[in-house]
Scaffold this active site. Structure first.
Site, short mmCIF file in Angstrom:
data_model
loop_
_atom_site.label_atom_id
_atom_site.label_comp_id
_atom_site.label_asym_id
_atom_site.label_seq_id
_atom_site.Cartn_x
_atom_site.Cartn_y
_atom_site.Cartn_z
N CYS A 1 -4.55 2.17 0.48
CA CYS A 1 -4.30 1.43 -0.73
C CYS A 1 -5.38 0.40 0.19
CB CYS A 1 -2.77 0.62 -1.14
SG CYS A 1 -3.20 -0.31 -2.51
N HIS B 1 0.68 5.03 -2.20
CA HIS B 1 1.85 4.30 -1.44
C HIS B 1 2.52 5.15 -1.35
CE1 HIS B 1 0.61 0.27 -0.65
NE2 HIS B 1 0.10 0.28 -2.25
N GLU C 1 4.63 5.79 1.21
CA GLU C 1 5.86 4.39 2.08
C GLU C 1 6.84 4.18 0.45
OE1 GLU C 1 2.71 1.31 1.62
OE2 GLU C 1 3.17 3.42 1.86
#
Length: 232
Positions: A86, A203, A205
């Site tokens: 990002c 994302h 994660e």
């Protein structure tokens, strides 16, 4: 493996990244402050998401001048692995470690939702272990996530298989309707010509812990780790 997660003023996904790398994947992790010059012997550097320097001027434009980016650039030039997610992707493009740039979403709205993506190929460490028919459901959260480059650059990265992931629908079809931000050719992530610097807007994660009910993002990290460990 030892990972270094860079923290800029305005980073807000650094703890998420540290948690996944350390607690989910069992790797050694250190935080690297934006003014640091010592990379502490890391095997890979991660630039997490957030709003570095408040996204003033444009996302990543100020962060590229942080002292640590000199070290990140030299690390990458020597073949070191670097991942930007990002805002991290935006910074890597601003620092010209990755081709292209990220501009405002065509909707001119901040988008925060789950988004389907698919690996474009299996020739880079970050997507090498991901089946091409496996649709991944990975969250996105950005206002400037529209990937753009001139026609010549787009042709070059397409010809060199530098596109990592593309936005798609639940069936894996790459369509205009499945493009959340207007990115050229539904591009969600790219790599450099040497395939050691990676950037993506989604994302991973945020989709790596079973407690969240989605571990699709873990496949992306595991692909990287499998490659790195095989080349130790």
């Amino acid at each position: 493996m030892k990972f270094g997660v860079v923290v800029f003023p305005g980073s807000n996904c650094d703890e998420d990244m540290v948690y996944v790398l350390k607690n989910i994947l069992g790797q050694q992790v250190v935080k690297l402050w934006h003014k640091d010059h010592n990379l502490q012997g890391v095997d890979m550097i991660v630039l997490p998401g957030g709003f570095s320097y408040g996204d003033y001027l444009r996302s990543g434009a100020i962060a590229k001048f942080s002292p640590i980016m000199n070290e990140v650039t030299e690390f990458a030039k020597k073949g070191g692995y670097v991942l930007g997610v990002c805002n991290g992707f935006q910074i890597l493009c601003e620092a010209q470690l990755l081709p292209g740039t990220l501009i405002h979403n065509t909707s001119h709205r901040f988008i925060c939702k789950n988004q389907f993506i698919v690996a474009d190929n299996n020739v880079s460490p970050i997507n090498a272990s991901i089946p091409l028919d496996r649709v991944l459901n990975i969250p996105i959260a950005h206002g400037e996530g529209c990937y753009y480059a001139d026609v010549e650059t787009i042709k070059e990265i397409e010809d060199n298989a530098q596109v990592l992931f593309r936005y798609c629908n639940p069936e894996g079809h790459i369509t205009e309707d499945a493009n959340p931000n207007g990115s050229v050719n539904n591009i969600a992530g790219v790599t450099n010509i040497h395939r050691n610097v990676f950037g993506m807007m989604p994302h991973p994660e945020r989709a790596a812990d079973e407690e969240l009910g989605n571990t699709d993002g873990r496949l992306i990290f595991e692909s990287l780790l499998n490659h790195m460990m095989a080349n130790v």
